[in-house]
Design an enzyme around this catalytic site. Structure first.
Site, PDB file in Angstrom:
ATOM      1  N   ASP A 218       0.829  -1.211   0.000  1.00 49.83           N
ATOM      2  CA  ASP A 218       0.000   0.000   0.000  1.00 49.83           C
ATOM      3  C   ASP A 218       0.867   1.265   0.000  1.00 49.83           C
ATOM      4  OD1 ASP A 218      -2.357   1.414  -0.016  1.00 49.83           O
ATOM      5  OD2 ASP A 218      -2.706   1.259   2.138  1.00 49.83           O
ATOM      6  N   GLY A 219       0.334   2.311  -0.583  1.00 48.07           N
ATOM      7  CA  GLY A 219       1.005   3.608  -0.541  1.00 48.07           C
ATOM      8  C   GLY A 219       1.513   4.097  -1.884  1.00 48.07           C
ATOM      9  N   ASN A 220       1.170   3.394  -2.954  1.00 49.96           N
ATOM     10  CA  ASN A 220       1.628   3.807  -4.290  1.00 49.96           C
ATOM     11  C   ASN A 220       1.090   5.187  -4.667  1.00 49.96           C
ATOM     12  OD1 ASN A 220       2.702   1.277  -4.424  1.00 49.96           O
ATOM     13  ND2 ASN A 220       1.255   0.483  -5.950  1.00 49.96           N
TER      14      ASN A 220
ATOM     15  N   HIS B 234       2.072   3.215  -9.083  1.00 53.28           N
ATOM     16  CA  HIS B 234       1.871   1.776  -9.304  1.00 53.28           C
ATOM     17  C   HIS B 234       3.033   1.195 -10.101  1.00 53.28           C
ATOM     18  CE1 HIS B 234      -1.974   2.175  -7.488  1.00 53.28           C
ATOM     19  NE2 HIS B 234      -2.554   2.819  -8.488  1.00 53.28           N
TER      20      HIS B 234
ATOM     21  N   GLU C 278     -12.595  -4.774  -3.608  1.00 51.97           N
ATOM     22  CA  GLU C 278     -13.111  -3.419  -3.368  1.00 51.97           C
ATOM     23  C   GLU C 278     -12.473  -2.384  -4.304  1.00 51.97           C
ATOM     24  OE1 GLU C 278     -12.193  -5.533  -0.887  1.00 51.97           O
ATOM     25  OE2 GLU C 278     -14.286  -5.991  -0.404  1.00 51.97           O
TER      26      GLU C 278
ATOM     27  N   ARG D  70     -12.596   2.214  -7.473  1.00 53.19           N
ATOM     28  CA  ARG D  70     -11.719   3.342  -7.844  1.00 53.19           C
ATOM     29  C   ARG D  70     -12.168   3.940  -9.180  1.00 53.19           C
ATOM     30  NH1 ARG D  70      -5.683   2.510  -5.569  1.00 53.19           N
ATOM     31  NH2 ARG D  70      -6.341   1.792  -3.513  1.00 53.19           N
TER      32      ARG D  70
ATOM     33  N   LEU E 219      10.588 -20.633  -5.188  1.00 57.71           N
ATOM     34  CA  LEU E 219       9.644 -19.769  -4.477  1.00 57.71           C
ATOM     35  C   LEU E 219       8.274 -19.887  -5.131  1.00 57.71           C
ATOM     36  CD1 LEU E 219       9.175 -17.232  -2.490  1.00 57.71           C
ATOM     37  CD2 LEU E 219       9.573 -15.832  -4.516  1.00 57.71           C
TER      38      LEU E 219
HETATM   39  C1  IPE Z   1      -5.582  -2.818  -0.172  1.00 61.00           C
HETATM   40  O1  IPE Z   1      -5.185  -1.498  -0.385  1.00 61.00           O
HETATM   41  C2  IPE Z   1      -5.551  -3.573  -1.438  1.00 61.00           C
HETATM   42  C3  IPE Z   1      -4.254  -3.660  -2.120  1.00 61.00           C
HETATM   43  C4  IPE Z   1      -3.092  -3.286  -1.672  1.00 61.00           C
HETATM   44  C5  IPE Z   1      -4.328  -4.256  -3.412  1.00 61.00           C
HETATM   45  P1  IPE Z   1      -6.216  -0.296  -0.387  1.00 61.00           P
HETATM   46  O2  IPE Z   1      -5.393   0.936  -0.390  1.00 61.00           O
HETATM   47  O3  IPE Z   1      -7.194  -0.447  -1.471  1.00 61.00           O
HETATM   48  O4  IPE Z   1      -6.945  -0.500   1.017  1.00 61.00           O
HETATM   49  P2  IPE Z   1      -7.987   0.422   1.796  1.00 61.00           P
HETATM   50  O5  IPE Z   1      -9.218   0.489   0.973  1.00 61.00           O
HETATM   51  O6  IPE Z   1      -7.347   1.756   1.991  1.00 61.00           O
HETATM   52  O7  IPE Z   1      -8.197  -0.266   3.095  1.00 61.00           O
HETATM   53  C1  IPE Z   2      -1.823   0.157  -3.304  1.00 55.90           C
HETATM   54  O1  IPE Z   2      -1.537   1.515  -3.358  1.00 55.90           O
HETATM   55  C2  IPE Z   2      -1.999  -0.440  -4.680  1.00 55.90           C
HETATM   56  C3  IPE Z   2      -3.382  -0.823  -5.011  1.00 55.90           C
HETATM   57  C4  IPE Z   2      -4.395  -0.813  -4.213  1.00 55.90           C
HETATM   58  C5  IPE Z   2      -3.601  -1.234  -6.383  1.00 55.90           C
HETATM   59  P1  IPE Z   2      -2.694   2.599  -3.319  1.00 55.90           P
HETATM   60  O2  IPE Z   2      -3.098   2.918  -4.706  1.00 55.90           O
HETATM   61  O3  IPE Z   2      -3.784   2.149  -2.423  1.00 55.90           O
HETATM   62  O4  IPE Z   2      -1.923   3.815  -2.667  1.00 55.90           O
HETATM   63  P2  IPE Z   2      -2.524   4.895  -1.661  1.00 55.90           P
HETATM   64  O5  IPE Z   2      -3.085   4.160  -0.490  1.00 55.90           O
HETATM   65  O6  IPE Z   2      -3.554   5.663  -2.413  1.00 55.90           O
HETATM   66  O7  IPE Z   2      -1.331   5.732  -1.291  1.00 55.90           O
HETATM   67 MG    MG Z   3      -4.157   2.427  -0.436  1.00 52.13          MG
END
Ligand code: IPE
Ligand code: IPE
Ligand code: MG
Length: 255
Positions: A24-26, A41, A71, A75, A135
């Protein structure tokens, strides 16, 4: 408790067999650089490559990463479309290298909603790498923990409906055998980057006794050192599985 090996740069004392990661955090990584979310991403794909190499180096048996949740369809449409494209190009680009590194690749989740070409590429990649052993690399895509449990229950339901077994014969083990990662050991270590401390419908059943590790580091910044940090945190923990620490220590002495 801190792992004494951390200070001396030693490898961690115990290595997990299976690591599961919510990457998470991209989006935030890109935003900080005034870039479109997709740039985050793309940078995230590089982190995946790095962590796969790290897992091979440490002798970790299985790595499962959350790439797209059930979910995430909520987006904006253009982000979803670009993510599907990125998945396809990353697959086409990386599969050969994964194969050369003896990595078996598989995808879990409901892939029926993906573009046909992507579904075909996934199936090809799985076939191509099926006999690799270094792996097992699992990508959770259009995956949800609730979806997983539901589809496992549906399989049992069919067997009951056909008269093959009775409802009373349903056990935890039987239900588990219908889940997506049935043939792998349960994750020992769970990592979530990006600062949020939640499971977001990832592996619900399988994480029952997994050690949880959360870091503020954004996924594209998650490098070799960050992974070592997570492994050292794992090595410093005592896994009791319901027992007392005295029992666990006694068991360790007996080994
Ligand atoms: C969870 O990340 C799903 C993935 C990393 C693919 P999200 O960024 O979508 O999660 P929420 O909705 O903030 O909990
Ligand atoms: C996780 O990064 C990747 C996916 C859910 C595909 P996010 O796209 O959720 O990054 P943030 O949370 O918005 O920083
Ligand atoms: Mg996220």
């Amino acid at each position: 408790m801190s792992d004494p090996d951390r200070a001396t740069n030693q490898p961690p004392a115990s290595i997990p067999r299976h690591v599961a990661i919510i990457m998470d955090g991209n989006g935030r990584w890109a935003k900080r650089r005034h870039l479109p979310r997709i740039a985050g991403h793309r940078a995230g794909v590089k982190s995946v490559r790095r962590v796969v190499e790290q897992c091979i180096g440490y002798g970790i048996e299985a790595l499962t990463v959350f790439a797209f949740s059930t979910e995430n369809w909520r987006r904006p449409q253009d982000e979803v479309g670009l993510l599907m494209e990125l998945f396809l190009t990353a697959l086409e680009k990386e599969v050969k290298k994964l194969h050369q590194n003896d990595v078996r690749m598989q995808v879990i989740g409901d892939r029926s909603r993906f573009p046909t070409k992507l579904q075909e590429r996934i199936a090809e990649a799985e076939r191509y790498t099926a006999s690799n052993r270094a792996l097992t690399f699992t990508i959770a895509a259009n995956y949800g923990g609730r979806w997983d449990i539901t589809q496992a229950v549906r399989k049992l339901g069919r067997r009951i409906e056909s008269g093959e077994m009775s409802a009373d014969a349903v056990t935890e083990q039987l239900l588990q055998s219908g889940l997506a990662l049935a043939e792998l050991p349960e994750p020992d270590l769970f990592i979530r980057t990006g600062g949020e401390q939640r499971i977001s419908n990832f592996l619900l059943w399988q994480l029952a006794y997994t050690e949880l590790y959360f870091t503020d580091t954004l996924w594209p910044d998650f490098g070799k050192e960050s992974f070592a940090e997570a492994l050292h945190s794992f090595a410093s923990r005592q896994r009791r599985f319901g027992r007392t620490s005295e029992q666990v220590e006694e068991q360790e002495r007996a080994l």
